[in-house]
Design a protein around this motif. Structure first.
Motif, PDB file in Angstrom:
ATOM      1  N   MET A   1      -3.607  69.598  82.099  1.00  0.00           N
ATOM      2  CA  MET A   1      -3.980  68.345  82.769  1.00  0.00           C
ATOM      3  C   MET A   1      -2.711  67.572  83.140  1.00  0.00           C
ATOM      4  SD  MET A   1      -6.325  65.208  81.331  1.00  0.00           S
ATOM      5  CE  MET A   1      -6.480  63.699  82.277  1.00  0.00           C
ATOM      6  N   SER A   2      -2.576  67.204  84.408  1.00  0.00           N
ATOM      7  CA  SER A   2      -1.386  66.485  84.842  1.00  0.00           C
ATOM      8  C   SER A   2      -1.483  65.007  84.495  1.00  0.00           C
ATOM      9  CB  SER A   2      -1.184  66.649  86.343  1.00  0.00           C
ATOM     10  OG  SER A   2      -2.274  66.112  87.058  1.00  0.00           O
ATOM     11  N   PHE A   3      -0.331  64.391  84.314  1.00  0.00           N
ATOM     12  CA  PHE A   3      -0.265  63.000  83.895  1.00  0.00           C
ATOM     13  C   PHE A   3       0.962  62.373  84.538  1.00  0.00           C
ATOM     14  CE2 PHE A   3       0.456  59.430  81.066  1.00  0.00           C
ATOM     15  CZ  PHE A   3      -0.831  59.037  80.712  1.00  0.00           C
ATOM     16  N   ILE A   4       0.792  61.184  85.116  1.00  0.00           N
ATOM     17  CA  ILE A   4       1.931  60.513  85.746  1.00  0.00           C
ATOM     18  C   ILE A   4       2.699  59.714  84.699  1.00  0.00           C
ATOM     19  CG2 ILE A   4       2.665  58.805  87.450  1.00  0.00           C
ATOM     20  CD1 ILE A   4       0.226  59.530  89.101  1.00  0.00           C
ATOM     21  N   ARG A   5       3.983  59.998  84.598  1.00  0.00           N
ATOM     22  CA  ARG A   5       4.866  59.257  83.700  1.00  0.00           C
ATOM     23  C   ARG A   5       5.907  58.492  84.508  1.00  0.00           C
ATOM     24  NH1 ARG A   5       2.855  59.073  78.436  1.00  0.00           N
ATOM     25  NH2 ARG A   5       2.507  61.184  77.621  1.00  0.00           N
ATOM     26  N   SER A   6       6.430  57.427  83.909  1.00  0.00           N
ATOM     27  CA  SER A   6       7.513  56.643  84.509  1.00  0.00           C
ATOM     28  C   SER A   6       8.827  57.103  83.900  1.00  0.00           C
ATOM     29  CB  SER A   6       7.307  55.153  84.233  1.00  0.00           C
ATOM     30  OG  SER A   6       6.034  54.728  84.658  1.00  0.00           O
ATOM     31  N   VAL A   7       9.614  57.817  84.670  1.00  0.00           N
ATOM     32  CA  VAL A   7      10.863  58.392  84.178  1.00  0.00           C
ATOM     33  C   VAL A   7      12.042  57.526  84.613  1.00  0.00           C
ATOM     34  CG1 VAL A   7      12.401  60.389  84.315  1.00  0.00           C
ATOM     35  CG2 VAL A   7       9.921  60.722  84.187  1.00  0.00           C
ATOM     36  N   VAL A   8      12.992  57.314  83.707  1.00  0.00           N
ATOM     37  CA  VAL A   8      14.213  56.586  84.061  1.00  0.00           C
ATOM     38  C   VAL A   8      15.088  57.493  84.905  1.00  0.00           C
ATOM     39  CG1 VAL A   8      16.281  55.424  83.222  1.00  0.00           C
ATOM     40  CG2 VAL A   8      14.133  55.171  81.977  1.00  0.00           C
ATOM     41  N   LEU A   9      15.276  57.108  86.165  1.00  0.00           N
ATOM     42  CA  LEU A   9      16.078  57.905  87.094  1.00  0.00           C
ATOM     43  C   LEU A   9      17.527  57.447  87.156  1.00  0.00           C
ATOM     44  CD1 LEU A   9      13.543  58.101  90.060  1.00  0.00           C
ATOM     45  CD2 LEU A   9      13.867  59.744  88.196  1.00  0.00           C
ATOM     46  N   SER A 132      -0.575  54.651  90.113  1.00  0.00           N
ATOM     47  CA  SER A 132      -0.224  55.126  91.457  1.00  0.00           C
ATOM     48  C   SER A 132      -0.134  53.984  92.463  1.00  0.00           C
ATOM     49  CB  SER A 132      -1.245  56.170  91.939  1.00  0.00           C
ATOM     50  OG  SER A 132      -1.238  57.305  91.106  1.00  0.00           O
ATOM     51  N   GLN A 133       0.227  52.790  91.995  1.00  0.00           N
ATOM     52  CA  GLN A 133       0.427  51.638  92.870  1.00  0.00           C
ATOM     53  C   GLN A 133       1.883  51.517  93.311  1.00  0.00           C
ATOM     54  OE1 GLN A 133      -2.211  49.486  93.941  1.00  0.00           O
ATOM     55  NE2 GLN A 133      -3.239  51.316  93.132  1.00  0.00           N
ATOM     56  N   ALA A 134       2.753  52.296  92.694  1.00  0.00           N
ATOM     57  CA  ALA A 134       4.171  52.315  93.066  1.00  0.00           C
ATOM     58  C   ALA A 134       4.756  53.649  92.644  1.00  0.00           C
ATOM     59  CB  ALA A 134       4.924  51.174  92.393  1.00  0.00           C
ATOM     60  N   LYS A 135       5.724  54.118  93.415  1.00  0.00           N
ATOM     61  CA  LYS A 135       6.400  55.375  93.083  1.00  0.00           C
ATOM     62  C   LYS A 135       7.756  55.127  92.445  1.00  0.00           C
ATOM     63  CE  LYS A 135       7.769  59.837  95.022  1.00  0.00           C
ATOM     64  NZ  LYS A 135       7.845  60.675  96.243  1.00  0.00           N
ATOM     65  N   HIS A 136       8.478  54.130  92.947  1.00  0.00           N
ATOM     66  CA  HIS A 136       9.778  53.772  92.386  1.00  0.00           C
ATOM     67  C   HIS A 136       9.822  52.261  92.167  1.00  0.00           C
ATOM     68  CE1 HIS A 136      11.013  57.571  94.561  1.00  0.00           C
ATOM     69  NE2 HIS A 136      11.420  57.797  93.326  1.00  0.00           N
ATOM     70  N   VAL A 137      10.192  51.858  90.960  1.00  0.00           N
ATOM     71  CA  VAL A 137      10.276  50.431  90.623  1.00  0.00           C
ATOM     72  C   VAL A 137      11.645  50.130  90.037  1.00  0.00           C
ATOM     73  CG1 VAL A 137       9.290  48.518  89.314  1.00  0.00           C
ATOM     74  CG2 VAL A 137       7.794  50.339  90.149  1.00  0.00           C
ATOM     75  N   LEU A 138      12.253  49.082  90.548  1.00  0.00           N
ATOM     76  CA  LEU A 138      13.536  48.595  90.046  1.00  0.00           C
ATOM     77  C   LEU A 138      13.252  47.504  89.025  1.00  0.00           C
ATOM     78  CD1 LEU A 138      16.641  48.680  90.334  1.00  0.00           C
ATOM     79  CD2 LEU A 138      16.393  47.143  92.294  1.00  0.00           C
ATOM     80  N   LEU A 169      12.824  53.173  87.670  1.00  0.00           N
ATOM     81  CA  LEU A 169      11.755  54.024  87.160  1.00  0.00           C
ATOM     82  C   LEU A 169      11.121  54.769  88.317  1.00  0.00           C
ATOM     83  CD1 LEU A 169       9.760  51.863  84.556  1.00  0.00           C
ATOM     84  CD2 LEU A 169      11.497  53.589  84.100  1.00  0.00           C
ATOM     85  N   GLY A 170      10.834  56.039  88.115  1.00  0.00           N
ATOM     86  CA  GLY A 170      10.206  56.834  89.152  1.00  0.00           C
ATOM     87  C   GLY A 170       9.025  57.615  88.625  1.00  0.00           C
ATOM     88  N   ALA A 171       8.002  57.771  89.449  1.00  0.00           N
ATOM     89  CA  ALA A 171       6.819  58.528  89.061  1.00  0.00           C
ATOM     90  C   ALA A 171       7.147  60.020  88.963  1.00  0.00           C
ATOM     91  CB  ALA A 171       5.707  58.305  90.071  1.00  0.00           C
ATOM     92  N   SER A 172       6.666  60.639  87.891  1.00  0.00           N
ATOM     93  CA  SER A 172       6.897  62.069  87.683  1.00  0.00           C
ATOM     94  C   SER A 172       5.643  62.682  87.065  1.00  0.00           C
ATOM     95  CB  SER A 172       8.094  62.278  86.758  1.00  0.00           C
ATOM     96  OG  SER A 172       8.289  63.647  86.466  1.00  0.00           O
ATOM     97  N   VAL A 173       5.165  63.766  87.629  1.00  0.00           N
ATOM     98  CA  VAL A 173       3.979  64.428  87.099  1.00  0.00           C
ATOM     99  C   VAL A 173       4.388  65.259  85.886  1.00  0.00           C
ATOM    100  CG1 VAL A 173       2.123  66.057  87.561  1.00  0.00           C
ATOM    101  CG2 VAL A 173       2.882  64.491  89.362  1.00  0.00           C
ATOM    102  N   GLN A 174       3.782  64.947  84.752  1.00  0.00           N
ATOM    103  CA  GLN A 174       4.105  65.625  83.494  1.00  0.00           C
ATOM    104  C   GLN A 174       2.828  66.236  82.905  1.00  0.00           C
ATOM    105  OE1 GLN A 174       7.483  65.227  81.861  1.00  0.00           O
ATOM    106  NE2 GLN A 174       8.025  64.588  83.934  1.00  0.00           N
TER     107      GLN A 174
END
Length: 325
Positions: A1-9, A132-138, A169-174
């Motif tokens: 099952m895929s899950f969206i995580r906020s990864v520090v880019l 899924s309201q944002a892909k990249h957040v500063l 922060l960037g969205a990443s499918v985990q």
């Protein structure tokens, strides 16, 4: 099952050029280097130059974080600035940063939770990304606390400094497991009954003035360790991790006694604690991203590391975040 995580880019920081030492402070107020170091662990702090605004500090940290992430401002969907020392009553400091970065799309807003602000902002950004309201957040923590200090009050003026830190922060499918990269869990709390223990005695609606920081130091210390460990234990319960699993503990840099006391109570080894309070002082919402940036730049924090964040601030507010770098 895929899950969206906020990864520090990426992460970045900025400190004003001027460093105010304890020795210099001792010529301004009745104190000494020994007195300050013994009670707080602080030796120096940075002070914004005349005309240097919170938005200037935040913008510089944001530019560094974007460069570290390898992204342009055009990739950012949202800017959240955690601050208790905005440029103006309104508009938000975030929209000023947005303008200075040349961003003409998306949304920008401030978040106010005092020293817990960065953790609260990180949790907010994570919620937008997971929805899924944002892909990249500063996410920026920026403060010019020197502007709200009473420089005749040695119980507060020795503690605080100015600075800014930022993460992208960037969205990443985990996979949706605790082994995922990114923000794994956040826990936020507040209790307004403690307002009088740490507050600013001014504001637009109350006095029409900016006011100064007022603090009951012993009361803050008395509550701090217990509150901090409470939300960290919640993070461990939510993920199944323990203090032994943590690679780096990055606490709010308020006071060395609180930092070390919290680590000891939680059973986190001293060598895993990131400490910047000696050189930065308490930079409120900026302290955690500043410490993250330092530990990243010197090679301590590496990809895959389990990083624990915590903070407590006026209100009281407090919170934790557990993430995999």
């Amino acid at each position: 099952m895929s899950f969206i995580r906020s990864v520090v880019l990426g992460c970045g920081s900025y400190l004003p050029e001027r460093a105010l030492t304890n020795a210099e402070l001792s010529t301004m107020v009745e104190t000494s280097d020994e007195w300050i170091v013994q009670r707080t662990g602080i030796r120096s702090r940075h002070i914004a130059a005349k005309g240097e605004l919170t938005s200037d500090l935040g913008t510089a940290a944001a530019v560094a974080a974007l460069a570290d992430a390898g992204l342009s401002i055009g990739s950012i969907d949202m800017i959240i600035v955690a601050t208790s020392t905005p440029d103006d009553t309104f508009p938000s400091t975030a929209v000023t940063v947005q303008k200075k970065l040349g961003m003409e799309h998306g949304a920008a807003f401030d978040l106010q939770a005092v020293c817990s602000g960065f953790v609260f902002a990180l949790a907010t950004a994570d919620a937008y990304i997971r929805a899924s309201q944002a892909k990249h957040v500063l996410v920026i923590g920026a403060e010019t606390f020197s502007r709200i200090l009473d420089w005749t009050d040695r119980t507060t003026c020795v503690l605080f400094g100015d600075g800014a830190g930022a993460v992208v922060l960037g969205a990443s499918v985990q996979d949706g497991t605790r082994e995922d990269r990114g923000v794994l869990t956040t826990h936020l709390r507040s209790d307004g009954r403690h307002r009088e223990k740490l507050y600013v005695d001014g504001g637009p609606s109350s006095t029409g003035t900016v006011g100064h920081v007022r603090m009951e130091g012993r009361e803050v210390f008395k509550h701090a360790v217990g509150m901090i460990t409470d939300v960290i234990e919640d993070a461990f319960s939510a993920t199944g991790y323990s203090a032994e699993d943590v690679d780096w503990f990055v606490p709010h840099q308020a006071n060395i006694r609180i930092i070390d006391g919290s680590a000891k109570k939680l059973g986190i080894a001293s060598e895993k604690v990131v400490r910047t309070v000696a050189d930065h002082g308490n930079t409120s919402a900026a302290s955690i991203p500043l410490a993250l940036s330092v530990a990243r730049e010197d090679g301590r924090i590496k990809r895959g590391d389990l990083v624990l964040l915590e903070a407590m601030g006026g209100g009281f507010t407090w919170g934790s975040a557990l993430l995999r770098w």
